[in-house]
Structure formats: structure tokens, C-alpha cells
Design an enzyme around this catalytic site. Structure first.
Site, PDB file in Angstrom:
ATOM      1  N   GLY A  17      12.615   1.458 -11.754  1.00 27.47           N
ATOM      2  CA  GLY A  17      12.254   1.369 -10.345  1.00 27.47           C
ATOM      3  C   GLY A  17      12.057  -0.071  -9.920  1.00 27.47           C
ATOM      4  O   GLY A  17      11.919  -0.972 -10.743  1.00 27.47           O
ATOM      5  N   GLY A  19      10.463  -2.535  -6.376  1.00 23.81           N
ATOM      6  CA  GLY A  19       9.912  -2.691  -5.041  1.00 23.81           C
ATOM      7  C   GLY A  19       9.916  -4.159  -4.673  1.00 23.81           C
ATOM      8  O   GLY A  19      10.307  -5.005  -5.469  1.00 23.81           O
ATOM      9  N   LYS A  39       4.471  -1.529 -14.847  1.00 25.68           N
ATOM     10  CA  LYS A  39       4.736  -2.146 -13.552  1.00 25.68           C
ATOM     11  C   LYS A  39       4.493  -3.642 -13.678  1.00 25.68           C
ATOM     12  O   LYS A  39       3.375  -4.070 -13.997  1.00 25.68           O
ATOM     13  CB  LYS A  39       3.824  -1.533 -12.491  1.00 25.68           C
ATOM     14  CG  LYS A  39       4.145  -1.927 -11.059  1.00 25.68           C
ATOM     15  CD  LYS A  39       3.306  -1.104 -10.102  1.00 25.68           C
ATOM     16  CE  LYS A  39       3.685  -1.388  -8.654  1.00 25.68           C
ATOM     17  NZ  LYS A  39       2.905  -0.542  -7.728  1.00 25.68           N
ATOM     18  N   ASP A 133      -1.901   3.609   2.110  1.00 23.95           N
ATOM     19  CA  ASP A 133      -0.425   3.535   2.114  1.00 23.95           C
ATOM     20  C   ASP A 133       0.171   4.878   1.694  1.00 23.95           C
ATOM     21  O   ASP A 133       1.045   4.939   0.850  1.00 23.95           O
ATOM     22  CB  ASP A 133       0.045   2.418   1.185  1.00 23.95           C
ATOM     23  CG  ASP A 133       1.487   1.995   1.467  1.00 23.95           C
ATOM     24  OD1 ASP A 133       1.994   2.323   2.558  1.00 23.95           O
ATOM     25  OD2 ASP A 133       2.104   1.362   0.602  1.00 23.95           O
TER      26      ASP A 133
END
Length: 647
Positions: A17, A19, A39, A133
Site C-alpha cells: 500500500g 499514501g 507502515k 478521518d
């Protein structure tokens, strides 16, 4: 990064992933022998304290509680400038991708997801954490219909100072902003309720209520405009869901649910009602009609008892028949009304019997199994339904990256369900991949560009930093794909950002022998700065003089590079003897081409070599000497003593 190992524990194996702020990798925890997700803060933010703080806040916000509907945080760390968070490796997809794939979700699925997010928020709010969020991209759909809430990167504690600064208004997704977030007002738990209401709205309609040309225009709509009721998009959406949505997205926080628990109560009630209704429909559809049908019965004449007339003569028969006829005629004349009413009753009874058989015939429509229509083209789907005695109804058309145009995205009832013939099967049809014009972000800061790109359902890809003499540092130099080019949803936009003008290298000047103050002035002349300064006793330099420097004289560095200095605290004099300062000169006579000159001093500080270099015939060597107490100076040329001087 792939193949590396963070802190000799987390082996990075694959990227799963990305971002604008971080990258997510699949990894193995070697210590506990388990699969995890790591992450990692993007390298360009590794020195940005604001981003590092947000990154750490995500782990800290979740570390204090665990919940089956919140992604677990296992560890947080830093390895050689790489900041990372280790978390649960959830197998599945995001709600964002599910909506894009299906166009919209059925009511039951939407309520089940909403219920689990409510459960997660109840726990977070109990710990005084507002997520801030809530959006489909932060909701993971794991196996066995388990929903996981993730990305607490901009979460904040519920305090009197919990407001969103104007400088932070671009953080998050404007499509799901609460009005108070858009205004920068104080936030509380009802902010998450509003965003969750928007998510439920999108799940059942396939659309967010507000869109605009920029995040600012969308934020203004959240403040000023009322959303269209969900039933305007689809009138089959249950009233219970519409009521939940409209209450959750009220403009004024006091008109929303007071807390997530109250919203959860309504969600559970609506879910129970819809589940019972669906169960009843399934039971009715699946039940086989076993009612008895009337059949024509063939019987022998022997089954009917009859009067024996063998002994009756023709005369007797005629007489009897005559008598009977007269009696019947007389009866009809006397009871005419009764006869008429009897005929009416017979007709009504016959009609009822006929109608009963018609109704029974209606309910005896055959039950068939619904075929799988997903990913089939419209014509093939229609033919499949006709073969089963069913009909196709298109209830929605939406863009889809995975399903080709004019092919089926989803269907209701689902494949395998039992229904009666002649029923309509509702389908969502793909309009093909949605093509989006890439926004122009050249000349903008990365943060602003990230918002513009993500608002168009695109993603920030690789970010590279280069020197540029014309573009100011921190502004975007170029983008790929270019602005206004039409691309599919989720396409990555790669960015190149200016590092400003490339500085020309500077040669470090010789500072040894200068006073500390003069050394600083000289560094300023060369666009350099003072670094670390240390002080120590010297054998050759008087107090306040620079005795060493790093980097050395002549080294090439960039402007504003710090130069470290070692400054003398004074001549080392262990016995308090007289300090001598004098010069010595050595002429290099004709002879060998290369002649090594070595000068040795012996005094109260011991023996030391103060000069050792190669010279050529005709050279003149001049060396300043500082000594303490009784002194012997010896000069060697090619290891041959040529002079000795005593003080």
C-alpha cells in the site's frame, strides 16, 4: 526497502500500500515469527517534525486500547532515520475499493459495516480519542465480514483545545469533513458521527453528497448546503437507513446523535428489521407449493346406484312422467323467486370455485434458482434470465475499474437464491473505467498537491527531489501524468519537487594559527559557519589560537557547512618553565631530487616531530618553534643530522 530488515527484527518482503505520507509493506516479525504490516514514513518527511509527530501520534492513539474492529498496533520504532509503525496485517480490501467495484452496497451490508465502525468508535471515544478521518479508505474489510478501522494519523484527544488549525485544514479528505472541521472550530465525538454518516450515505447510494472543483469548495458545501436524501438516488433504500443518515449528517452538532452509542442503537434496530424481512422473503421464495390439485376422476357405472325399471310398462312410464312434469311445473310456478335465487347462488358458487382455482394457479408459479450474472455482458445476462423465466431490471449504472462497460457489477437477489418465475432481477451495470482529468499541481507545495490529487480519487506515487535554479525550494517542478490527461481512478501521480538552487562547492580555508575570532570572520567570508569548538592545551599554539580544524584546509563543502575547530587553552607547561618562541630556517642544498626534512624538538613536554616533509634542491624551509624549558632542536635531511640547536 524490500529485502531489508528494520532493527534486525522486521524483514520487509513486499509493498502492499501507499499514501501521500507513508508506504505500507508486508513483513515478517522474526522474533515472534508472524506476518505483520509495517507502515514506513516516506523518506522526504523523515526530517519534518510535524509529519513525524503525526506519524507517532497514530501509534500512540491506538496503543492504549484494543478492539476487534480496530487495527492493532504492535510496535513503533526508528532505524537509521527510518520511522515505522508495526501493525496487524489485515487480509482484505478497503471499503473504498469495494464501493468502486460494486457501485454501491446493499442495505444489509452497509448496516453491518456501519455497526462495526460504531463499535470501534465507542471504544475510541471512551478513551477520549477522536479519529477525525473516517472515510472508506480507512476502513478495511477483512475475511469473515470483519471490519477494521485504521489510520489514526490525525486523531486527537478530546480536550478544550481540540481544534483543527487553519494550517491543518488540508489534512484528511474534504468529502467527509464535518462542518466544524471545515470551519476550524472545536471538535468532539460528533465529528466522527458526521463523517460516518457520510460513509453510510456513500455505501447505499454510491455517491458522496458533496463534490466540487477544489477541497475548499467541498468544505463550503459541508457548511452551507443540505445533502440530497439518499432515496432520491434510489427509492428502494429503506426509510430507517435514510433517517439514520440524515440525523448523523445534520449541520449542527447538537442535532446529531449525542454519541455513537445512540447511533449504534438505531443501526442495530434497522439491521434486525431488515434481516427479519429478508428471512421472510427467503422462506416464502424457497417454500414449495404442495397444494392438492383437482383431477378428473374416471368411475365405472357400477359405482352409481340406479333404480330398476325393468318391470315398468311404457304406459306406466308415460303416466308417471306426465304426473311428474305437472308437479314440477306447478312447483316452479308457486316457487318462482326461490328458483331464481337458487340459480344466482349456484352461479356465485361457481364463480368462487373458478376464482379459487385461478388464485391457486397463481401461487403455483415454479420456483427457480437465480443464475450468476456478475461480470457477464447485458445480452448474455438477459438470455440467462430468460432461460430461467426471469426478467432483468437495471437499477443503477456506475463507473468501475475492474468490470468492462455494459457488464454486470452486482445483482439482487444474489446468485443461488430461490425465486419464483417472472420476477425482476435487479442489476448494477458498469459504465467502464471512470476517466478522471489529472489536476495540475506544478508550482504547488506537496501538501496542497496531495489533497488535490486525492480529491480526484487518484494517489500520490513516487516523490523525487531535484535541484532547480528557477523553481523555489519545496515547490513541484513536474508531474507524471501531466495535468488534464485522462486516467483511471487510483492512478498514481509521480511528482518531482525542487530542492532549490544547487550550491556550488566551497574550498575550506586554512584556519590553523588564527585567533578564534579571526577564524570566524574568515569562515563568514567563505559562506561557511562555525561548528563545534573544543578547547585543549597545546604544545605549539598560544592561548586563543586555532590548533586544528575539521574538515581540513582545501576540502570542498557546500555553503553554510559547519567547520569544527580545536582552540588552544595555552602552551602546556608542566613545570612552569620559560616558554621559548623562535624560527628556524633550512636551505635545501643541491643533491638528490627528493630530500625529506624532519625537525625534532625535545623540551619539558618530551620529544616530538614538529615538521616532516619532502623538499627539492633550492627550497627554503621556515618553521616557527615554541618550546618550554631546556630545549634541543635537531634538523635531519634524509635521516642525516645536519643541525642541532640548544636553548
Amino acid at each position: 526497502m524490500i529485502g531489508g530488515c528494520l532493527n534486525n527484527r522486521y524483514k520487509i518482503e513486499d509493498r502492499i500500500g501507499a499514501g501521500g505520507m507513508a508506504l505500507v509493506y508486508e513483513a515478517t516479525d522474526k522474533l515472534l515469527n508472524r506476518r505483520v504490516a509495517v507502515k514506513v514514513l516516506r523518506p522526504q518527511f523523515a526530517t519534518d517534525e510535524e509529519f513525524i509527530e503525526r506519524f507517532k501520534r497514530e501509534a500512540q492513539a491506538v496503543a492504549n486500547f484494543t478492539h476487534p474492529n480496530i487495527v492493532n498496533i504492535f510496535d513503533i520504532g526508528e532505524d537509521d532515520g527510518t520511522h515505522y509503525i508495526v501493525m496487524e496485517n489485515v487480509q482484505g480490501e478497503t471499503l473504498k475499493h469495494r464501493i468502486q467495484k460494486q457501485g454501491k452496497l446493499d442495505s444489509l451490508s452497509a448496516l453491518k459495516i456501519t455497526k462495526q465502525i460504531c463499535n470501534a468508535l465507542v471504544t475510541a471515544h471512551r478513551k477520549q480519542i477522536i479519529h477525525c478521518d473516517i472515510k472508506p479508505g480507512n476502513i478495511l474489510l477483512a475475511s469473515e465480514d470483519v471490519v477494521k478501522l485504521t489510520d489514526f494519523g490525525i486523531a486527537r484527544a478530546v480536550t478544550s483545545s481540540s481544534t483543527l488549525k487553519q494550517t491543518d485544514t488540508v489534512i484528511g479528505s474534504a468529502a467527509y469533513f464535518s462542518p466544524e472541521q471545515a470551519r476550524g472550530d472545536k471538535l468532539d465525538n460528533r465529528t466522527d458521527i458526521y463523517s460516518l454518516g457520510i460513509v453510510l450515505y456513500e455505501m447505499v447510494t454510491g455517491e458522496v453528497p458533496f463534490r466540487g472543483e477544489s477541497p475548499v469548495s467541498v468544505a463550503l458545501k459541508h457548511i452551507k448546503e443540505e445533502p440530497e436524501p439518499p432515496t432520491k438516488f434510489d427509492n428502494t433504500i429503506p426509510a430507517q437507513i435514510e433517517n439514520i443518515v440524515l440525523k448523523a449528517v445534520s449541520k449542527k452538532p447538537q442535532e446529531r446523535y449525542d454519541n455513537v452509542k445512540k447511533m449504534l442503537v438505531d443501526v442495530k434496530a434497522a439491521l434486525k428489521e431488515l434481516e427479519e424481512l429478508e428471512k421472510d422473503n427467503i422462506d416464502k421464495s424457497a417454500a414449495e407449493t404442495d397444494k392438492e390439485q383437482e383431477e378428473t376422476i374416471v368411475m365405472s357405472k357400477n359405482d352409481y346406484p340406479t333404480k330398476q325399471l325393468s318391470n315398468v310398462t311404457d304406459e306406466d312410464y308415460r303416466e308417471e312422467n306426465y304426473i311428474q312434469s305437472n308437479k314440477a311445473s306447478s312447483f316452479c310456478q308457486k316457487n318462482r323467486s326461490l328458483v331464481i335465487w337458487s340459480l344466482v347462488v349456484v352461479l356465485i358458487a361457481g364463480s368462487l370455485v373458478f376464482g379459487y382455482h385461478q388464485v391457486i394457479s397463481y401461487f403455483e408459479v415454479p420456483v427457480v434458482e437465480v443464475p450468476n450474472l456478475v461480470e457477464k455482458d447485458l445480452e448474455t445476462a438477459k438470455q440467462s434470465l430468460q432461460n430461467k423465466g426471469l426478467q432483468l431490471e437495471i437499477y443503477n449504472r456506475s463507473y468501475n475499474n475492474d468490470i468492462p462497460e455494459e457488464h454486470i457489477i452486482s445483482q439482487y437477489p444474489e446468485a443461488g437464491k430461490k425465486v419464483k418465475q417472472n420476477r425482476d432481477i435487479s442489476v448494477a451495470v458498469s459504465k467502464g473505467a471512470k476517466l478522471i482529468k489529472v489536476p495540475g499541481v506544478m508550482g504547488k507545495q506537496l501538501r496542497e498537491a496531495k489533497v488535490l490529487i486525492e480529491e480526484e480519487d487518484l494517489e500520490v506515487g513516487e516523490v523525487e527531489y531535484v535541484f532547480n535554479d528557477e523553481i523555489k525550494k519545496g515547490l513541484i517542478v513536474s508531474q507524471t501524468p501531466s495535468s488534464n490527461k485522462e486516467v483511471k481512478v487510483d492512478t498514481e501521480v509521480d511528482l518531482i519537487i525542487s530542492k532549490g538552487k544547487e550550491a556550488k562547492p566551497v574550498k575550506v580555508p586554512n584556519l590553523v594559527g588564527l585567533t578564534e575570532e579571526n577564524a570566524k570572520k574568515r569562515l563568514r567570508d567563505f559562506d561557511l559557519i562555525i561548528g563545534e569548538v573544543k578547547y585543549k592545551k597545546s604544545l605549539s599554539y598560544f592561548e586563543g589560537e586555532v590548533m586544528d580544524q575539521e574538515p581540513k584546509s582545501g576540502a570542498e563543502v557546500v555553503p553554510s557547512f559547519p567547520i569544527n575547530l580545536v582552540v588552544s587553552e595555552g602552551i602546556r607547561n608542566p613545570y612552569g618553565s620559560e616558554v621559548h618562541e623562535f624560527n628556524i630556517r633550512v636551505n635545501i642544498n643541491p643533491g638528490e631530487e627528493d630530500q625529506r626534512v624532519k625537525i625534532i624538538v625535545r623540551d619539558d613536554n618530551g620529544r616530538r616531530i614538529i615538521y616532516n616533509q619532502v623538499h627539492h634542491p633550492g627550497d627554503l624551509v621556515k618553521q616557527q618553534i615554541v618550546s618550554v624549558g631546556s630545549t634541543v632542536v635537531q634538523v635531519y635531511v634524509n635521516d642525516r643530522l645536519v643541525r642541532e640547536q640548544r636553548l
